[in-house]
Design an enzyme around this catalytic site. Structure first.
Site: not given
Length: 645
Positions: A49, A93, A317, A345, A389-390, A415
């Site tokens: 990012d 992204n 998040d 995402e 990523h999460r 990311k």
């Protein structure tokens, strides 16, 4: 790397220095770029990012330098709109780059194209574009209305001073408008329509704008006024806090793995709302300790993790981490007010529901909520990460008290946290495995079983699994090359009970030791398809407090991370003598010369086969047992385990 296999974890404890916050990093970079003066940025997150933001800023005429030795970035601001008036920007992204740059470029008086990866072109941006058009911006959609790619042209009749934006889709839209507003050249009023979600992220924006010299007047959460004459000024030096969303994984690890785990870089003084994840953990029964710049988490005093029903709108998040923690709670849990997950995402509500079901949970997916009922026993699964990523980081936590997990596309963590899995390994302790191998009649089975008993570990006789496949194939009249043998291995109705081996409920402990079965077992074990079919079944034996695994590829393929690997060997004469005594004790006929010849032939066959050949691994300790008793061999292995800690 297409996938990463994580073993089941026994515990978690230690300290983690967090990488810089993604949300703060990209806000700081953009504000520094729009400021007058040079800004020294310390502890900036290094990730996909931020790389996309830095590339875009350079393309837009912003000069920045990176001192690799000190890892400090120096950004020379342009004191207003971007000087480059034409650019084609690819932003991957990176939503934290795409949304604020859209607003800043719309008010910069140039011609710009913004695009990203296919998933970015599925993430809605229409509410932000509508608000910018109210300010006079000229923005067109190249594809589907309401979604990137975007084409931006200079505003025609000048900029206006008031706009309204929906607050219930993404807080990034309001953040983008606020940060770009000083470029309009006069007072700008932004009204919020409906409920504003993720308010803590707006607080981050307001705090950082204040540090760069712009004070926004806030009227509740429904109106924001950026005063006339506002302009960004460099604060000189700015530190990026540790990422509070990333902290959630390690705080959760401390709770699930016993702890304590301390995260450094965020604490009670943090400007990030996601630190309130620690408060949610307290509601689950976790023990939380706060410092000014650190938070520490440990398991509940009674070891019981309480089910929960929480409104998580303020920490969207970090809330994903709670979804995986629900797998370990004492009843069904509910995560509410998380509709914003659908425009991240990936559609995180759908993705999380799908992957939680894979590991055995019963999940109800609602438009803005998840209801999660934990399974009695977690199931090992290959977790798809959806280029998110999460998803990857969250499901690593399922290994703490659960089985091993395969994480597909683990590189998606680049990311925000490229070193995540390395750091995760540093604070977690995998369930220990002792892998024991050796030629036929070397005593590996007896020694392995005795070592397991002495340590209180589980025991896996992988040879018995192959012998069971062989016996089932013989009973069915199949040759070792028959494709149906693989299906037998995949659905083998086997059970091990107190030294008794059962096939479809029948005691076959002695039958699998017959010579015919031994020969067939050696043949079916040479088939890679059979070994693949039995791989997950063998890995499932790895459970706390530990496992002693005996067999050919235990230390090379099934458990390559085994902390102790032993290769037992003995002369053919010694092994033949042992086999002879075993057969005589059972009243079975035996000939020492014939046994010796059979062992030589089997050694040669096992050593030369293309799949899992018999050989000592480079990291294995060889133990010559020709002159040893079983007790001596067991003591040697136990001493070796003790020496390795």
């Amino acid at each position: 790397m297409e996938f990463l296999d994580l073993p089941p974890m026994m515990s978690a404890a230690g300290r983690v220095r967090l990488p810089g916050s993604k949300s703060i990093s990209n806000r700081v970079l953009l504000l520094a770029a729009l400021s007058s003066g040079e800004t020294e940025v310390r502890d900036l997150l290094r990730s996909d990012d931020t790389e996309r933001m830095l590339e875009a800023l350079r393309a837009l005429g912003v000069s920045w330098m990176h001192d690799a030795e000190t890892d400090v970035y120096r950004v020379r601001g342009v004191a207003g709109p971007f000087p480059v008036k034409q650019a084609d920007l690819f932003l991957g992204n990176a939503g934290t780059a795409f949304r604020p740059l859209t607003a800043a470029l719309a008010l910069s008086g140039g011609s710009y194209r913004l695009s990203g990866v296919p998933r970015m072109h599925e993430r809605p941006i229409g509410d932000l574009v509508d608000a910018l058009r109210q300010l006079g911006a000229d923005i067109a959609y190249e594809g589907n209305p309401g979604y990137p790619p975007l084409q931006i042209q200079p505003a025609g009749a000048g900029l206006k001073r008031q706009a309204a934006v929906r607050g219930d889709v993404s807080s990034q839209f309001l953040t983008a408008l606020l940060m770009a507003a000083p470029l309009a050249g006069g007072e700008v009023v932004i009204d919020v329509i409906g409920e504003l979600i993720s308010k803590p992220y707006i607080e981050i924006t307001l705090d950082l704008m204040r540090r760069f010299g712009v004070e926004v007047v806030r009227e509740g959460w429904s109106r924001f006024v950026v005063p006339a004459g506002a302009g960004y000024r460099s604060p000189g030096v700015i530190h990026v806090e540790g990422d509070a969303s990333s902290a959630s994984y390690f705080l959760a690890a401390g709770v699930l793995g016993g702890g304590p785990v301390r995260v450094e870089g965020v604490g009670r003084d943090s400007i990030q709302g996601d630190v309130r994840f620690a408060e949610a953990l307290e509601q689950l029964g976790a023990r939380i300790t706060w410092g000014d710049h650190w938070i520490e988490a440990a398991a509940p005093a009674d070891g019981r993790l309480k089910a929960f029903d929480l409104d998580l709108n303020h920490i969207p998040d970090a809330a994903m981490t709670l979804a995986v923690m629900a797998l370990f709670c004492d009843g069904p849990s509910r995560l509410r007010n998380i509709a914003s997950w659908r425009v991240k995402e990936t559609d995180r509500l759908a993705a999380m529901a799908t992957e939680l079901r894979k590991v055995g949970a019963v999940v109800e997916e609602l438009p803005d909520a998840l209801q999660i009922e934990p399974p009695a026993t977690l199931v090992s699964a290959a977790i798809d990460t959806y280029d998110d990523h999460r998803m990857a980081m969250c499901f690593s936590l399922a290994t703490l008290g659960g089985p091993g997990m395969r994480i597909n596309d683990p590189a998606c963590v680049n990311k925000t946290f490229p070193s995540y899995f390395d750091v995760f390994r540093q604070v977690t302790q995998p369930v220990p495995v002792i892998a024991i191998d050796g030629p036929s009649a070397s005593g590996k089975g007896t020694v392995a079983a005795r070592v397991a008993e002495a340590l209180g570990f589980h025991y896996l006789d992988s040879g018995s699994l192959y012998r069971l496949v062989a016996l089932a194939a013989l009973k069915a009249g199949l040759a070792e090359s028959d494709p149906r043998v693989v299906d037998i291995a995949r659905h083998l109705p086997a059970a091990f009970e107190a030294g008794v081996v059962r096939l479809s409920g029948e005691d076959v402990t002695d039958a699998i030791r017959s010579e015919a079965c031994s020969v067939m077992a050696s043949k079916v074990a040479a088939r890679s398809e059979v070994r693949d079919a039995l791989l997950d079944r063998q890995r499932a034996y790895r459970r706390p407090p530990g496992l002693v695994a005996e067999g050919r590829d235990m230390g090379s393929v099934v458990f390559p991370d085994a902390g102790t690997k032993v290769f037992l060997t003995a002369s053919v004469e010694a092994r033949a003598e042992r086999r002879y005594k075993q057969l005589m004790e059972k009243g079975l006929p035996a000939n020492i010369d014939s046994l010796s010849q059979d062992l030589r032939e089997r050694d040669e066959r096992d050593a030369s086969r293309p799949v899992a050949p018999l050989k000592k691994l480079p990291d294995a300790t060889e133990l010559e047992t020709s002159e040893m008793t079983v007790d001596q061999a067991v003591s040697f292995v136990l001493d070796l385990v003790g020496a390795k800690g």
